[in-house]
Write a protein that holds these residues in place. Structure first.
Motif, short mmCIF file in Angstrom:
data_model
loop_
_atom_site.label_atom_id
_atom_site.label_comp_id
_atom_site.label_asym_id
_atom_site.label_seq_id
_atom_site.Cartn_x
_atom_site.Cartn_y
_atom_site.Cartn_z
N HIS A 379 78.43 19.29 73.84
CA HIS A 379 79.87 19.37 74.05
C HIS A 379 80.25 18.83 75.42
O HIS A 379 81.23 18.09 75.57
CB HIS A 379 80.36 20.80 73.89
N ASN A 382 80.05 15.10 75.27
CA ASN A 382 81.20 14.56 74.53
C ASN A 382 82.43 14.55 75.40
O ASN A 382 83.20 13.57 75.40
CB ASN A 382 81.48 15.41 73.29
N ASP A 386 84.56 11.36 76.58
CA ASP A 386 85.89 11.23 76.00
C ASP A 386 86.57 12.58 76.21
O ASP A 386 86.34 13.52 75.48
CB ASP A 386 85.72 10.92 74.50
N THR A 389 87.55 15.40 73.39
CA THR A 389 86.73 16.03 72.35
C THR A 389 87.10 17.49 72.19
O THR A 389 87.15 18.23 73.17
CB THR A 389 85.23 15.94 72.70
N ASP A 393 85.18 19.19 66.94
CA ASP A 393 84.45 17.93 66.81
C ASP A 393 82.97 18.13 67.14
O ASP A 393 82.10 17.64 66.42
CB ASP A 393 85.02 16.87 67.77
N THR A 394 82.71 18.85 68.22
CA THR A 394 81.31 19.08 68.60
C THR A 394 80.62 19.96 67.57
O THR A 394 79.48 19.71 67.18
CB THR A 394 81.22 19.71 70.00
N GLN A 397 79.85 17.83 64.61
CA GLN A 397 78.75 16.90 64.90
C GLN A 397 77.41 17.63 64.86
O GLN A 397 76.44 17.15 64.26
CB GLN A 397 78.98 16.27 66.28
#
Ligand SMILES: *[C@@H]1O[C@H](CO)[C@@H](O)[C@H](O)[C@H]1NC(C)=O
Ligand SMILES: *[C@@H]1O[C@H](CO)[C@@H](O)[C@H](O)[C@H]1NC(C)=O
Ligand SMILES: *[C@@H]1O[C@H](CO)[C@@H](O)[C@H](O)[C@H]1NC(C)=O
Ligand SMILES: *[C@@H]1O[C@H](CO)[C@@H](O)[C@H](O)[C@H]1NC(C)=O
Length: 578
Positions: A379, A382, A386, A389, A393-394, A397
């Motif tokens: 995380h 990420n 960006d 994030t 999203d993490t 993923q």
């Protein structure tokens, strides 16, 4: 508690957006609500507002919605206690426990709550909560820890120059080593970036001075507070300095600078560790906005805790001390490592019944120590790549990249919970797992019974009955009643002229020795009638012993048989000729 002072965000509820993470997700339209306290609601996950609990809660939420198939909502609470209270139906920011369970519960699971939250005082709270007391599902596979950590720069420099790892306390022994060469020193840190001891530790923890003196006898580490008590002695009122580097000002300026935050978090044991292990350390409390920046800048020794993502990119590793000694800590001696704290998962009471697969998933959820740090690192990376994030999203993923890690958490469709049993595609109850595709609730007449790793709904045996759903055992018929068929929902009373003198009977015994005479037998009971004390005989069903057996009116008992009443005599059904 220290960890929660960082963030002060009001509790709120977030309806999970219609995002899909996994292939083959249960479609949104097919997801279920859970019915608890009489209302049909999405499964509520009470998260805390720190990164690791948010990540783990999102991972759980995605699995509950996309794999197990429930609608899900998230709540964001300020701390572990609030998370647990929400599962018991307590409102946000409540003042007293009396406000709880006035309305149906809307939150059902909480993960990663710090064990220190639930102190002995909670036993009384849980008793008061009664049937609403949440259920502790144990550890999620990783523990909490706080204390001295060392970040990558200092560690790598020491290793490159001396081959020595600064993760071991013994490599800080000032008699032999110079860890300060690779670490931030007191002279490197501008005074205005740290609080004075008078405004931090000595104000907020005036008791630390006495505690330190009692444990160590080190008079150089304390001073008179001026009013008869003692306090920690700080160099320039900012740094508490360990004996290993407190000889003179030059010495002190070169001590390894250990920076903590808050109200002097961790100081009470860290200063003792420095004392006992001859470590050249000095401690200060950063002004709160500086805690992260100082430690990211110098990447040296600091107070920190895990799981937390603040210093994962700097590869924070705990300093290794001798294993935790319970007896020493009880005696106020803090030479060994602090205790690792359990992080518990919780479920609202009753979820094992109304959403057993979600409950099973929460029970099975097990993230290892390195998995949790990798997740936090992922995380942080990420976010670095960006800034936009999101936690989701993490979490997504991680789920996609670690299928093997979570596959085993998802309860098999054919591992049935208590109250359920195997069913085939048509919903018929079956006894073999090979024939089953799912679990169904056991209806009246059946009991959910263990069969290897799963359960089956088996019909009650003759003589037993079951009149409710989700039962796990059948009940024996009472005296005077029987169940002749398997799978009975009720028992029926023995008819006139028969009796059941044991519980759990499938047939009634007939009165009298000879079947052919059964019409002449009944079961009856003498009752008082009228104020004159006279009595009469009434016939009763459901007789519980042979004592009720009597010859019907118009006959009397003679040599164990019912005989027709002799003329002129009276045979009222009492077996007697009158
Ligand atoms: C599920 O719960 C939500 C929120 O309470 C409600 O709006 C919705 O109608 C429920 N769905 C079903 C199928 O009961
Ligand atoms: C001395 O002062 C400190 C803080 O100023 C206070 O906490 C402590 O209780 C005082 N001690 C006595 C004996 O009054
Ligand atoms: C530090 O090293 C010296 C010299 O070997 C040793 O005598 C001492 O016990 C060590 N101190 C600690 C606390 O281990
Ligand atoms: C119940 O009644 C039967 C038939 O009269 C008798 O054989 C049996 O011993 C009785 N059992 C008990 C427990 O009284």
């Amino acid at each position: 508690m220290w960890i929660f002072i960082f963030f002060l965000v009001a509790s709120h509820v977030e309806q999970s957006a219609a995002r899909q993470c996994l292939d083959h997700a249960v479609p949104e339209g097919q997801r279920l609500n859970v019915t608890l306290d009489g209302v049909s609601v999405p499964i509520g996950i009470a998260s805390g507002n720190w990164n690791s609990v948010e990540l783990v809660s999102k991972i759980f939420g995605i699995l509950v919605s996309e794999v197990v198939g429930y609608h899900v909502v998230d709540g964001l609470e300020q701390g572990s206690a609030e998370m647990i209270y929400r599962l018991s139906g307590c409102p946000p920011s409540m003042q007293s426990i009396n406000e709880c369970w006035k309305s149906p519960r809307r939150f059902h699971f909480a993960l990663e709550t710090w064990e220190d939250t639930v102190t002995a005082a909670w036993d009384a709270t849980f008793r008061e909560m009664g049937q609403f007391a949440p259920v502790n599902l144990g550890s999620g596979g990783y523990a909490g820890y706080d204390g001295m950590y060392i970040l990558e720069r200092a560690r790598a420099e020491s290793q490159a120059h001396t081959g020595m790892l600064l993760t071991y306390y013994s490599n800080f022994n000032a008699t032999w080593f110079h860890p300060e060469t690779y670490c931030a020193q007191v002279q490197h840190i501008l005074a205005e970036r740290v609080l004075t001891c008078s405004e931090a530790v000595n104000l907020l923890h005036p008791e630390y001075g006495q505690e330190y003196l009692d444990a160590t006898g080190d008079l150089g580490g304390i001073e008179d507070a001026g009013n008869g008590s003692i306090r920690l002695k700080c160099w320039k009122d900012r740094w508490w300095v360990a004996p290993a580097c407190r000889n003179n000002d030059v010495d002190v300026e070169r001590c390894v600078a250990v920076v903590t935050s808050g109200a002097g978090w961790g100081l009470h044991f860290m200063i003792q560790q420095a004392f006992w292990h001859n470590m050249p350390l000095a401690f200060a409390t950063a002004i709160s906005e500086q805690y992260i920046s100082i430690n990211r800048e110098f990447q040296s020794v600091l107070y920190w805790w895990t799981p937390d993502e603040t210093f994962v990119l700097q590869k924070g590793m705990p300093l290794v001390f001798p294993p935790h000694s319970v007896s020493e800590y009880k005696a106020g001696i803090y030479a060994s490592a602090p205790r690792r704290r359990s992080l518990f998962k919780w479920s609202a009471a009753g979820m094992d019944i109304v959403a057993d697969r979600a409950y099973g998933l929460a029970s099975n959820l097990n993230i290892g120590e390195s998995d949790i740090s990798n997740l936090l690192l992922l995380h942080a990376q990420n976010l670095q790549d960006d800034g936009a994030t999101e936690i989701w999203d993490t979490a997504c993923q991680w789920l996609k990249e670690n299928t093997n890690a979570w596959k085993s958490w998802v309860p098999d469709q054919t591992v049935c919970a208590v109250g359920k049993g195997l069913v085939d595609l048509q919903g018929n109850f079956v006894m073999q797992r090979e024939q089953a595709v799912n679990c169904g609730v056991c209806p009246p007449g059946f009991a959910s019974q263990k069969e290897g790793a799963t359960r089956v709904c088996s019909p009650c045996e003759p003589g037993f009955y079951q009149n409710s759903f989700r039962a796990s055992s059948c009940t024996a018929c009472e005296l005077g009643s029987i169940a002749s068929e398997p799978g009975s929902e009720t028992c029926r009373p023995c008819s006139l002229g028969s009796f059941a003198n044991r519980t759990g009977q499938s047939t009634c015994h007939r009165c009298g020795a000879k079947e052919t005479e059964s019409a002449q037998w009944t079961t009856s009971l003498e009752v008082n009638s009228g104020s004159d004390g006279s009595s009469r005989w009434i016939q009763v069903q459901g007789a519980s012993s042979a004592d009720y057996c009597a010859c019907v009116q118009g006959t009397f008992l003679f040599e164990d048989r019912c005989k027709a009443c002799t003329e002129g005599a009276n045979c009222p059904g009492s077996n007697q000729l009158e």
